[in-house]
Scaffold this active site. Structure first.
Site, PDB file in Angstrom:
ATOM      1  N   GLU A 378      -8.018  -0.237   8.641  1.00  0.00           N
ATOM      2  CA  GLU A 378      -8.115  -0.909   9.947  1.00  0.00           C
ATOM      3  C   GLU A 378      -9.431  -0.589  10.649  1.00  0.00           C
ATOM      4  O   GLU A 378     -10.053  -1.469  11.250  1.00  0.00           O
ATOM      5  CB  GLU A 378      -6.925  -0.521  10.836  1.00  0.00           C
ATOM      6  CG  GLU A 378      -5.562  -0.888  10.270  1.00  0.00           C
ATOM      7  CD  GLU A 378      -5.423  -2.358   9.919  1.00  0.00           C
ATOM      8  OE1 GLU A 378      -6.156  -3.190  10.496  1.00  0.00           O
ATOM      9  OE2 GLU A 378      -4.593  -2.688   9.054  1.00  0.00           O
ATOM     10  N   HIS A 477      -5.075 -11.726   2.192  1.00  0.00           N
ATOM     11  CA  HIS A 477      -4.493 -10.473   1.709  1.00  0.00           C
ATOM     12  C   HIS A 477      -4.184 -10.519   0.222  1.00  0.00           C
ATOM     13  O   HIS A 477      -4.081  -9.474  -0.425  1.00  0.00           O
ATOM     14  CB  HIS A 477      -3.209 -10.149   2.476  1.00  0.00           C
ATOM     15  CG  HIS A 477      -3.438  -9.819   3.917  1.00  0.00           C
ATOM     16  ND1 HIS A 477      -3.415 -10.765   4.912  1.00  0.00           N
ATOM     17  CD2 HIS A 477      -3.733  -8.644   4.518  1.00  0.00           C
ATOM     18  CE1 HIS A 477      -3.669 -10.193   6.077  1.00  0.00           C
ATOM     19  NE2 HIS A 477      -3.876  -8.902   5.871  1.00  0.00           N
TER      20      HIS A 477
END
Length: 639
Positions: A378, A477
């Protein structure tokens, strides 16, 4: 060495001896020859000797390789790279002023990259200085308006020469030049902002929304490798501390019709640590429970976030000399035990496990979802947002996601955590409550592709949307598995898809990807751009030919290499400039190499060298992975 007349192809591993590049290396598939001659003629029109035609040495270490060139599908220049330890001479260079040097280069040579309209210009974005060179980024403009995601990067040496140029710009702007699209908006900035706000409020309810000042922008879908007409849009970023995906978006609103042209997510599924606790609510930022220098607070997720943010910060600092997300030591803000609010009437689900995201400078973690690789993942989204700014859709979004996995796993493998077993190596999120979510070593184990042509690869979409019912912004993803596999191959080494790649280790591969991430790639990058960027980064970092061959093997294995060029050698050629073309062409200037040594010097991994029949009294050693074929009869090479 002899080749028979049946054009048998042989592959060699070789070392170039004493070969100097004589001319711009734009060699040549026959069907592109006419376009390449047009480029050559443009070069000839600039100076008596073609600009960029020779490479001047910066050091005397080793022979000169040729200038590396890649073209767009319509034949314009896409990438130029000087040989290792060399620079491309440029008459407009201003010593000690790399920004002005780069701007002068673009002003003089922009037509070679397809910027043929007089209304096209380039505005300076930023300059990164690393390893005694300047990486200067420019945003393309049309009639003073920015062109969405269209950029050029010019790498300038300390001596003022040009080392590399990358281009991802709008070339076909005929609709604008011929006034078929008005650059005067029918909708004001205020109206555009109000329209977006009211639409989101109707959909999401009464949540706090921030909308930056809309910026009038030209949107050319081809820059994003999409189809569709050119549009005049209002470009605006919407953010909300709610952490809701639909409230953290970049919206392009058609400035004539008022319709949404594109919607791109700004919520990425990111030492001064500030850890807050939402206590299984949607409260943002939550209660600050641990700041830099404070001891444990007793909330496991908060203490883990503090530790792993420190691990991530220290990796970036020790491996890359980077001070935090922005490189300037800004605070690392996170909220743990966070529950994202769902659109009404559905209530939020708390505790909300299995979620993590980055948006607006803050990392969000659902309960139990704080892990070292997830934290590194992140935070890296934040670095991407500052540096390459890879757009979060289709190929660029998959590369964005993969970069986060790359650094997340590198941090996991170097921070000394107890779970770094052989079985966990290359797993993403193995410490999460539900177990790992991806494997970089074996992406198909989690239904992710490990190569570009895998049946698991998700095709690009014209309208990328996210959310549980969306298309994951074109499979960002899922398709991240392609570069994840490449990173594994380059780091640990393995045999895959017919290629054996040598492991280079974390330190070396991390440096390679960091150079690509911070200094080369731009927002609209696709897989071909990543391949070219990896090649250039290896040259910039001074990698030897064997290691650069290794990158090529890995890229072939995951099928992102852009294919080799056809270069030609003909000892009887009388063309003035031997650059590897199949013939002299309409200008009688640019033609085949006349020696095998010149041809070998022109090779980059994956090329095919066509040698016309005859006896070549030379001794050559080849270091580049390449194919050689005889043309028109037998060929003998040797003293």
């Amino acid at each position: 060495m002899s080749l028979d007349g049946q054009s048998r192809r042989l592959c060699y591993q070789l070392a170039i001896i004493g070969v100097a590049s004589l001319a711009l290396q734009v060699g040549a598939q026959p069907d592109l020859a006419s376009k390449e001659e047009r480029i050559a003629s443009l070069l000839l029109g600039v100076q008596p000797v073609p600009l960029l035609a020779t490479a001047t040495t910066q050091t005397d270490k080793g022979p000169a390789e040729p200038v590396r060139v890649e073209r767009t599908e319509d034949g314009y220049l896409k990438y130029l790279g000087a040989p290792p330890r060399h620079q491309l001479p440029f008459a407009g260079a201003i010593f000690g002023k790399p920004d002005e040097t780069a701007r002068n280069f673009l002003r003089d040579q922009k037509a070679l990259f397809g910027a043929t309209s007089s209304a096209i210009d380039f505005a300076h974005l930023k300059t990164n200085v690393r390893a005694n060179r300047s990486n200067v980024r420019f945003r393309q403009t049309y009639a003073g308006l920015p062109v969405f995601a269209a950029e050029m990067m010019v790498q300038v040496s300390s001596q003022g020469g040009i080392e590399a140029v990358f281009s991802s710009i709008a070339r076909d702007v005929k609709d604008l030049d011929e006034k078929r699209l008005s650059l005067k908006p029918d909708i004001s900035a205020e109206h555009a902002s109000a329209r977006v706000r009211s639409s989101l409020v109707r959909t999401l309810g009464a949540i706090d929304l921030k909308i930056n000042q809309p910026r009038l922008t030209v949107f050319v879908p081809a820059v994003m490798h999409e189809s569709g007409p050119i549009q005049l849009v209002w470009d605006m970023e919407v953010s909300s501390e709610s952490g809701l995906e639909s409230a953290n978006v970049r919206i392009l609103l058609d400035a004539h019709s008022g319709e949404v042209a594109r919607r791109y997510s700004l919520l990425y599924h990111a030492l001064n640590r500030q850890v807050s606790d939402a206590n299984n609510t949607s409260t943002v930022p939550g209660t600050l429970v641990r700041s830099e220098g404070q001891g444990p607070c007793g909330i496991a997720d908060a203490d883990n976030a503090y530790q792993f943010l420190g691990d991530t910060y220290n990796f970036y600092l020790s491996y890359h000399g980077r001070d935090g997300i922005d490189g300037l030591g800004g605070a690392l803000n996170s909220t743990v035990r966070y529950c994202s609010p769902n659109p009404s009437p559905s209530p939020p689900t708390c505790p909300m496990e299995g979620t993590a995201s980055y948006s607006g400078g803050r990392m969000y973690f659902g309960a139990g979802n704080v892990a070292d690789d997830v934290t590194g993942h992140e935070l890296t989204h934040g670095v991407t947002g500052v540096e390459s700014r890879l757009n979060y859709a289709n190929a660029s979004g998959a590369i964005n996601e993969s970069f986060s996995d790359v650094w997340g796993e590198f941090i996991d493998l170097t921070n000394g955590s107890a779970n770094d077993t052989a079985g966990n190596r290359w797993l993403i999120g193995e410490e999460l409550p539900g177990g790992a979510i991806r494997s970089m070593k074996n992406p198909p184990a989690y239904a992710n592709p490990d190569r570009l042509n895998s049946p698991l690869y998700v095709p690009a979409v014209a309208n990328p949307t996210g959310g549980r019912d969306g298309n994951d912004f074109g499979g960002v993803h899922t398709n991240s598995g392609v570069n994840n596999k490449l990173c594994y191959l380059l780091t640990d080494g393995d045999t895959f898809n017919g290629q054996t790649t040598k492991g280079l280790g974390i330190t070396k591969v991390a440096a390679l990807y960091y150079e690509v991430q911070t200094n080369i790639l731009g927002p609209s990058a696709n897989w071909d751009d990543l391949y070219l960027a990896l090649r250039q980064a290896a040259v910039t970092l001074g990698w030897n030919p064997a290691d650069r061959n290794n990158i090529y093997r890995g890229c072939v294995a995951v099928e992102i290499d852009s294919g080799g060029r056809d270069l030609y050698v003909d000892k009887t050629s009388t063309c003035r400039y031997p650059v590897g073309y199949s013939s002299c062409g309409p200008f009688g200037d640019f033609g085949p190499y006349v020696t095998v040594a010149q041809g070998v010097g022109g090779l980059v991994p994956g090329d095919v060298l066509h040698i016309r029949s005859g006896m070549y009294h030379e001794s050559v050693t080849i270091e580049t992975i390449a194919s050689i074929t005889a043309e028109g009869g037998s060929v003998t090479i040797g003293q």
